[in-house]
Design an enzyme around this catalytic site. Structure first.
Site, PDB file in Angstrom:
ATOM      1  N   LYS A 202       0.835  -1.208   0.000  1.00  0.00           N
ATOM      2  CA  LYS A 202       0.000   0.000   0.000  1.00  0.00           C
ATOM      3  C   LYS A 202       0.866   1.253   0.000  1.00  0.00           C
ATOM      4  CE  LYS A 202      -3.732   0.070   2.539  1.00  0.00           C
ATOM      5  NZ  LYS A 202      -4.672   0.171   3.692  1.00  0.00           N
ATOM      6  N   GLU A 208      10.186  -5.793   3.650  1.00  0.00           N
ATOM      7  CA  GLU A 208      10.433  -7.078   2.997  1.00  0.00           C
ATOM      8  C   GLU A 208       9.987  -7.064   1.545  1.00  0.00           C
ATOM      9  OE1 GLU A 208       9.157  -7.979   7.325  1.00  0.00           O
ATOM     10  OE2 GLU A 208       8.633  -6.558   5.737  1.00  0.00           O
ATOM     11  N   GLY A 262      -5.048  -5.073   5.577  1.00  0.00           N
ATOM     12  CA  GLY A 262      -4.377  -6.036   4.710  1.00  0.00           C
ATOM     13  C   GLY A 262      -4.998  -7.418   4.751  1.00  0.00           C
ATOM     14  N   ARG A 263      -5.359  -7.886   5.950  1.00  0.00           N
ATOM     15  CA  ARG A 263      -5.897  -9.249   6.066  1.00  0.00           C
ATOM     16  C   ARG A 263      -7.334  -9.332   5.581  1.00  0.00           C
ATOM     17  NH1 ARG A 263      -5.052  -6.604  10.614  1.00  0.00           N
ATOM     18  NH2 ARG A 263      -6.639  -6.383  12.239  1.00  0.00           N
ATOM     19  N   GLU A 348      -4.109 -11.773  14.190  1.00  0.00           N
ATOM     20  CA  GLU A 348      -3.775 -10.356  14.049  1.00  0.00           C
ATOM     21  C   GLU A 348      -4.978  -9.494  14.407  1.00  0.00           C
ATOM     22  OE1 GLU A 348      -0.772  -8.834  11.072  1.00  0.00           O
ATOM     23  OE2 GLU A 348      -2.605  -8.003  10.200  1.00  0.00           O
ATOM     24  N   HIS A 379      -2.422 -38.696  10.218  1.00  0.00           N
ATOM     25  CA  HIS A 379      -1.232 -39.515  10.420  1.00  0.00           C
ATOM     26  C   HIS A 379      -0.127 -38.742  11.121  1.00  0.00           C
ATOM     27  CE1 HIS A 379      -2.681 -42.949   8.017  1.00  0.00           C
ATOM     28  NE2 HIS A 379      -3.401 -42.017   7.437  1.00  0.00           N
ATOM     29  N   LYS A 503       9.274  -4.549  13.671  1.00  0.00           N
ATOM     30  CA  LYS A 503       9.668  -3.953  12.392  1.00  0.00           C
ATOM     31  C   LYS A 503      10.514  -2.704  12.605  1.00  0.00           C
ATOM     32  CE  LYS A 503       6.157  -3.454   9.633  1.00  0.00           C
ATOM     33  NZ  LYS A 503       4.761  -3.319   9.133  1.00  0.00           N
TER      34      LYS A 503
END
Length: 542
Positions: A202, A208, A262-263, A348, A379, A503
């Site tokens: 954005k 990153e 964002g999510r 979050e 399993h 961050k």
């Protein structure tokens, strides 16, 4: 919590502590057909949860006391329900029909949303039919989405889930981790002349994402020259100056808004990679599924409302039965990334310690969400689910039909997959007692090891087939269930201040790690020692 409705549930939980699911089903033979609900193409069976009519009555009373109806209407109306950032949370506008009116700040946001969707559709069609070519005139055959968090988890999950609906000759890949190995693996075997990068940030400053974007730019320029950037990169961002400086024309920039977290953004321009994969028409079906669940959440009576029921049952399991985790188990390999997507959505959103008023919450908030596709998990960790000492509520997710276009024998194998889903829910609920095992001939010495206590709660969600519509409705279901829980705990489900501190510190540490000379360090003794050791191991002065 001091609310009388909360305290009534505390007392009810004490009274119900000794009642097993086996006893509940024996006393109520119709329970499995009564404790169900349907909406937006999804069927919810919550009869294997440790609830009864009184539990539901008390939970619904708590929801009313916490103002769920009012808070939901405030969200849909564009009020600033994201209190700490003074913003609306209008992800529902991203999937609203074109004639809808959804306002915030006195402005109907739907026309602007539709305009971005139209631009996305036009661009996607040009890439998909070959009219948008790379710098050498070659057709784009590979799309690499560069993002992190909500700019990666949602579209990555959706592209994998809907691969059966994708255009076969367009390969969509994802890069998120700042570890350069992620980029190298994602671009392994790709031709730069046939590759399009989508940079999702954005602000166009996400550390990153921009590190990976620069790596991609170097990779592209080394093969095709600097002028090729304009044909091989597009941006999902709002920072036009930074996008232009990178070499991307504003016409190739697709924006979204500060009222989209964002999510919650996979239905926005962040979903450009999804639209490129499945096409604008299918993407429209995805949006329609979202919207169908939005309407169901807003209009269905609470006692038959899927997000309300799922959210309140989660509160019951976490706050009154003591469960600290939630397993999400999709019996669909294409939903392999769905638990990872939900980890961000739930943890979050609701991993908070303060109420919207800035006071301590005082109760446990978000569960730790985890899971893997069935039947693989059977399993590995299902041993803990069945016989471990921790209570782990489970959500099973399944589909009645195999993928569209499946091979002739696939439905029979799909039947086996779903038989496992149903059997797991039954085994968790009812277990097998020592006496049953004894009658089956199990030796006395092995009875403690081969008995299953049962009484492990689960819900089952079923839809007809994994279509774009079904996926959109499923994601919206969990979005709104998360909102319901945030309302009960009186927290802001739309901010994420908890991700900021690490961050910020990383920016300082990065300059110290990269310094030519040994830096003066002012961290704690552990961090200082780790930085010095790392610098020595990589060949620099400590």
């Amino acid at each position: 919590m001091a609310r009388p409705e909360w305290q009534a549930l505390v007392q009810h939980a004490r009274e119900q502590a000794t009642r097993s699911l086996r006893e509940r089903f024996a006393a109520d033979p119709g329970r499995g057909e009564r404790l169900v609900a349907e909406g937006a193409g999804w069927y919810l069976d919550y009869s294997k949860q440790r609830v009864d009519g009184e539990t539901l009555r008390l939970l619904l009373a708590l929801a009313d006391a916490c103002g769920l109806r009012e808070r939901r209407e405030a969200m849909f109306a564009g009020a600033h329900v994201n209190a700490t950032e003074d913003r609306a949370a209008l992800h529902v506008a991203l999937r609203a029909p074109a004639d809808a009116v959804i306002e915030t700040g006195g402005m109907n946001v739907v026309p602007e949303v539709q305009a971005v969707l139209a631009r996305m559709a036009a661009f996607s069609e040009r890439v998909r039919d070959g009219r948008w070519a790379g710098a050498t005139g070659q057709r784009i055959r590979h799309v690499v989405n560069i993002g992190i968090g909500g700019s990666d988890l949602g579209p990555r999950m959706a592209c994998e889930a809907l691969r059966a609906h994708a255009q076969g000759d367009l390969d969509v890949r994802f890069v998120s981790n700042v570890d350069p190995a992620d980029f190298r693996e994602a671009t392994r075997g790709l031709e730069p002349a046939e590759t399009l990068f989508i940079v999702c940030s954005k602000t166009f400053t996400t550390q990153e994402t921009m590190a990976n974007a620069r790596l991609a730019r170097e990779w592209c320029v080394a093969a095709l020259g600097a002028d090729a950037v304009a044909k091989h990169f597009v941006a999902v961002s709002t920072n036009e100056d930074a996008v232009r400086a990178f070499g991307i024309a504003p016409a190739q920039m697709f924006g979204f808004w500060d009222w989209v977290g964002g999510r919650y953004s996979m239905a926005s321009a962040v979903g450009l990679s999804t639209m490129l994969s499945i096409g604008p028409a299918r993407f429209g079906e995805l949006l329609a599924g979202f919207h169908a669940m939005d309407l169901h959440f807003r209009e269905a009576p609470h006692e038959r409302n899927l997000p309300v029921l799922l959210g309140l049952i989660g509160v019951w399991n976490g706050n009154f039965l003591g469960a600290s985790t939630q397993a999400v188990l999709p019996y669909a390999q294409r939903l392999a990334r769905f638990p990872a997507y939900l980890q961000q959505l739930v943890m979050e959103s609701n991993g908070k310690q303060a109420t919207v008023d800035g006071l301590p919450v005082g109760v446990t908030t978000a569960p730790i969400v985890w899971g893997e596709p069935g039947s693989n998990g059977q399993h590995s960790f299902h041993q803990l689910l069945h016989q471990g000492t921790r209570l782990v509520p489970c959500d099973f997710i399944g589909f009645c039909q195999a993928d569209p276009g499946a091979a002739p024998g696939d439905q029979a194998q799909h039947d086996l997959l779903m038989a496992n889903l149903f059997a797991q829910g039954e085994a968790l609920a009812f277990g097998r007692s020592a006496e049953q095992q004894r009658q089956a001939g199990v030796p006395e010495a092995l009875l403690p090891h081969r008995s299953f206590p049962g009484n492990r709660p689960s819900s089952t969600l079923l839809a007809g087939q994994l279509t774009p519509h079904a996926l959109g409705a499923l994601v919206a279901l969990y979005e709104h269930a998360t909102f319901v829980q945030g309302t009960i705990w009186n927290i802001d489900s739309f901010d994420q201040w908890g991700v900021e501190l690490g961050k910020q510190l990383a920016g300082t540490v990065a300059s110290e790690v990269a310094a030519a000379d040994a830096p003066a360090l002012a961290h704690d003794s552990s961090t200082n020692a780790l930085i010095r050791r790392y610098r020595r191991c990589r060949g620099g002065p400590g």
